[in-house]
Design an enzyme around this catalytic site. Sequence first.
Site, PDB file in Angstrom:
ATOM      1  N   SER A 125       0.708  -1.091  -0.105  1.00  0.00           N
ATOM      2  CA  SER A 125       0.205  -0.125  -0.031  1.00  0.00           C
ATOM      3  C   SER A 125       0.868   1.289   0.216  1.00  0.00           C
ATOM      4  CB  SER A 125      -0.900  -0.137   1.208  1.00  0.00           C
ATOM      5  OG  SER A 125      -1.606   1.233   1.443  1.00  0.00           O
ATOM      6  N   TYR A 150      -2.191  -1.803  11.019  1.00  0.00           N
ATOM      7  CA  TYR A 150      -2.438  -2.402   9.651  1.00  0.00           C
ATOM      8  C   TYR A 150      -1.367  -1.752   8.547  1.00  0.00           C
ATOM      9  CZ  TYR A 150      -4.172  -1.658   4.697  1.00  0.00           C
ATOM     10  OH  TYR A 150      -3.882  -1.613   3.493  1.00  0.00           O
ATOM     11  N   LYS A 154       1.773  -3.980   6.540  1.00  0.00           N
ATOM     12  CA  LYS A 154       2.382  -3.824   5.022  1.00  0.00           C
ATOM     13  C   LYS A 154       3.731  -3.481   4.902  1.00  0.00           C
ATOM     14  CE  LYS A 154      -1.587  -4.737   3.424  1.00  0.00           C
ATOM     15  NZ  LYS A 154      -1.838  -6.103   2.919  1.00  0.00           N
ATOM     16  N   PHE A 179      -2.393   2.481  -4.584  1.00  0.00           N
ATOM     17  CA  PHE A 179      -2.909   3.873  -4.190  1.00  0.00           C
ATOM     18  C   PHE A 179      -4.220   3.733  -3.727  1.00  0.00           C
ATOM     19  CE2 PHE A 179       0.544   7.111  -4.025  1.00  0.00           C
ATOM     20  CZ  PHE A 179       1.692   6.067  -4.546  1.00  0.00           C
ATOM     21  N   ASN A 200     -14.140   4.151   3.801  1.00  0.00           N
ATOM     22  CA  ASN A 200     -13.437   4.611   2.685  1.00  0.00           C
ATOM     23  C   ASN A 200     -14.304   5.790   1.898  1.00  0.00           C
ATOM     24  OD1 ASN A 200     -12.099   1.622   2.476  1.00  0.00           O
ATOM     25  ND2 ASN A 200     -10.633   3.367   2.537  1.00  0.00           N
ATOM     26  N   ARG A 232      -5.720  12.417  -3.095  1.00  0.00           N
ATOM     27  CA  ARG A 232      -5.400  10.966  -3.481  1.00  0.00           C
ATOM     28  C   ARG A 232      -5.372  10.608  -4.861  1.00  0.00           C
ATOM     29  NH1 ARG A 232      -4.674  12.063   1.199  1.00  0.00           N
ATOM     30  NH2 ARG A 232      -5.521  11.036   2.995  1.00  0.00           N
ATOM     31  N   GLY A 298      -4.833  10.906  11.492  1.00  0.00           N
ATOM     32  CA  GLY A 298      -3.867   9.984  10.880  1.00  0.00           C
ATOM     33  C   GLY A 298      -4.100  10.333   9.351  1.00  0.00           C
ATOM     34  N   ASP A 299      -4.920  11.278   8.915  1.00  0.00           N
ATOM     35  CA  ASP A 299      -4.998  11.505   7.303  1.00  0.00           C
ATOM     36  C   ASP A 299      -3.692  12.322   7.161  1.00  0.00           C
ATOM     37  OD1 ASP A 299      -7.342   9.997   6.234  1.00  0.00           O
ATOM     38  OD2 ASP A 299      -8.714  11.818   6.505  1.00  0.00           O
TER      39      ASP A 299
HETATM   40  C1  UD1 Z   1      -7.227   4.499   3.649  1.00  0.00           C
HETATM   41  C2  UD1 Z   1      -6.324   4.176   4.766  1.00  0.00           C
HETATM   42  C3  UD1 Z   1      -4.863   3.501   4.286  1.00  0.00           C
HETATM   43  C4  UD1 Z   1      -5.373   2.133   3.404  1.00  0.00           C
HETATM   44  C5  UD1 Z   1      -6.527   2.561   2.607  1.00  0.00           C
HETATM   45  C6  UD1 Z   1      -7.317   1.461   1.950  1.00  0.00           C
HETATM   46  C7  UD1 Z   1      -6.511   5.727   6.795  1.00  0.00           C
HETATM   47  C8  UD1 Z   1      -5.884   6.827   7.472  1.00  0.00           C
HETATM   48  N1  UD1 Z   1      -6.065   5.193   5.761  1.00  0.00           N
HETATM   49  O1  UD1 Z   1      -6.591   5.241   3.031  1.00  0.00           O
HETATM   50  O2  UD1 Z   1      -4.150   3.111   5.208  1.00  0.00           O
HETATM   51  O3  UD1 Z   1      -4.434   1.816   2.663  1.00  0.00           O
HETATM   52  O4  UD1 Z   1      -7.763   3.242   3.092  1.00  0.00           O
HETATM   53  O5  UD1 Z   1      -8.259   1.688   0.834  1.00  0.00           O
HETATM   54  O6  UD1 Z   1      -7.774   5.302   7.036  1.00  0.00           O
HETATM   55  N2  UD1 Z   1     -12.830  10.947   3.380  1.00  0.00           N
HETATM   56  C9  UD1 Z   1     -13.838  11.907   3.631  1.00  0.00           C
HETATM   57  N3  UD1 Z   1     -14.901  11.477   4.202  1.00  0.00           N
HETATM   58  C10 UD1 Z   1     -15.187  10.077   4.369  1.00  0.00           C
HETATM   59  C11 UD1 Z   1     -14.193   9.270   4.039  1.00  0.00           C
HETATM   60  C12 UD1 Z   1     -13.073   9.670   3.525  1.00  0.00           C
HETATM   61  O7  UD1 Z   1     -13.599  13.148   3.630  1.00  0.00           O
HETATM   62  O8  UD1 Z   1     -16.176   9.767   4.966  1.00  0.00           O
HETATM   63  C13 UD1 Z   1     -11.629  11.713   2.888  1.00  0.00           C
HETATM   64  C14 UD1 Z   1     -10.244  11.400   3.734  1.00  0.00           C
HETATM   65  O9  UD1 Z   1     -10.045  12.151   4.467  1.00  0.00           O
HETATM   66  C15 UD1 Z   1      -9.145  11.262   2.637  1.00  0.00           C
HETATM   67  C16 UD1 Z   1      -9.919  10.613   1.400  1.00  0.00           C
HETATM   68  O10 UD1 Z   1     -11.441  10.882   1.572  1.00  0.00           O
HETATM   69  O11 UD1 Z   1      -8.663  12.299   2.398  1.00  0.00           O
HETATM   70  C17 UD1 Z   1      -9.823   9.163   0.922  1.00  0.00           C
HETATM   71  O12 UD1 Z   1     -10.099   8.296   2.336  1.00  0.00           O
HETATM   72  P1  UD1 Z   1     -10.185   6.760   2.381  1.00  0.00           P
HETATM   73  O13 UD1 Z   1     -10.952   6.374   1.117  1.00  0.00           O
HETATM   74  O14 UD1 Z   1     -10.492   6.618   3.804  1.00  0.00           O
HETATM   75  O15 UD1 Z   1      -8.672   6.392   1.941  1.00  0.00           O
HETATM   76  P2  UD1 Z   1      -7.195   6.610   2.496  1.00  0.00           P
HETATM   77  O16 UD1 Z   1      -7.314   7.551   3.797  1.00  0.00           O
HETATM   78  O17 UD1 Z   1      -6.403   7.480   1.714  1.00  0.00           O
END
Ligand code: UD1
Length: 338
Positions: A125, A150, A154, A179, A200, A232, A298-299
Amino acid sequence: MKILVTGGLGFIGSHTVVELQSKGFEVVIIDDLSNSSEKVIDGIVAITGIKPTFEKFDLKEKTKVQDFFKRHSNISGVIHFAASKAVGESVEKPLLYYENNIGTLVYMLQELSAMQSANFIFSSSCTVYGQADKMPITESAPVKEAESPYGNTKQMGEEIIRDTCKVVPALNAIALRYFNPMGAHPSTEIGELPIGVPQNLVPFITQTGAGIREQLSVFGGDYPTQDGTCIRDYIHVVDLAKAHVVALERLISGKNTENYEVFNVGTGTGSSVLEAIQSFERVSGKKLNYKIVDRRAGDITAAYADTTKANTVLGWKAESTLDEAMKSAWDWEQKIRK
Ligand code: UD1
């Protein structure tokens, strides 16, 4: 050629099974159904017309793993998806994550190390980079201290494979650093099936669009990005699945230059949360109810891939746009709500 796909009924696993079968590979799936359903097999059959062999067991049962390889001594490659993947849960239950993700990887590598030759693809990841200093992120960017158990599984997984490859020359491995996977097969026969409230972004968007969730919380509007929301690299799951097939073919044909290699798998394009919402609104013709709220702990601010290595060395490139991927996610959401 027979390929073992662990976690082959999961989101990325099932799409990879379809791509393997369409390239003529025979697929054997091991899945414990802890985060998937046997019905996914029907979806795979509907797309390819081929029923993969399926064995239901937990890879933590070491004797079952050993027995599997005794019965299938002619495996040409293993794609190892089976793992737990909820970041928050891993913080609550670290030992569960170390046992599920690390213990099972070790058992798998023990079996492969005993074979005359073995090819292994590992699901890693972009989380291993943490907040990288430079965008886009190349494979040589430093691995940062993991934010969660988690993420640590990885990082440790990659190290375990690298150390094993050093002493087992007949073992060839590739770690793919994904990604942000999203979307579904264009046939809508298979897709993502999040259990409970999605963590997610994309499944939360489509569930909000479908009226299952009232409102999407956008985590943070004050990041140092063009619109204040996180960036992202969202990759269509079918593109990601194809990267696995290409990586496996590289190993099978002996084209790899080292017996342990790492590749980023992304599109190379960064999109903000608001851009993802706009994409949803374009492809669905619906307004999405969302609200900007506090940052999520954590973001990171931004992560998108430099895909030069995968493009040139693997000869693979993501083909779908964000809108195409979003449309497939929306089509899938509508189909499963019928
Ligand atoms: C997350 C994990 C990452 C993992 C990946 C797998 C965290 C911190 N990271 O990545 O380790 O490999 O999933 O798919 O959990 N967002 C919102 N509202 C929501 C959900 C997300 O605004 O309800 C935003 C988040 O702040 C982020 C983006 O959307 O900026 C993507 O979030 P997400 O889909 O959870 O992925 P990651 O955080 O990038």
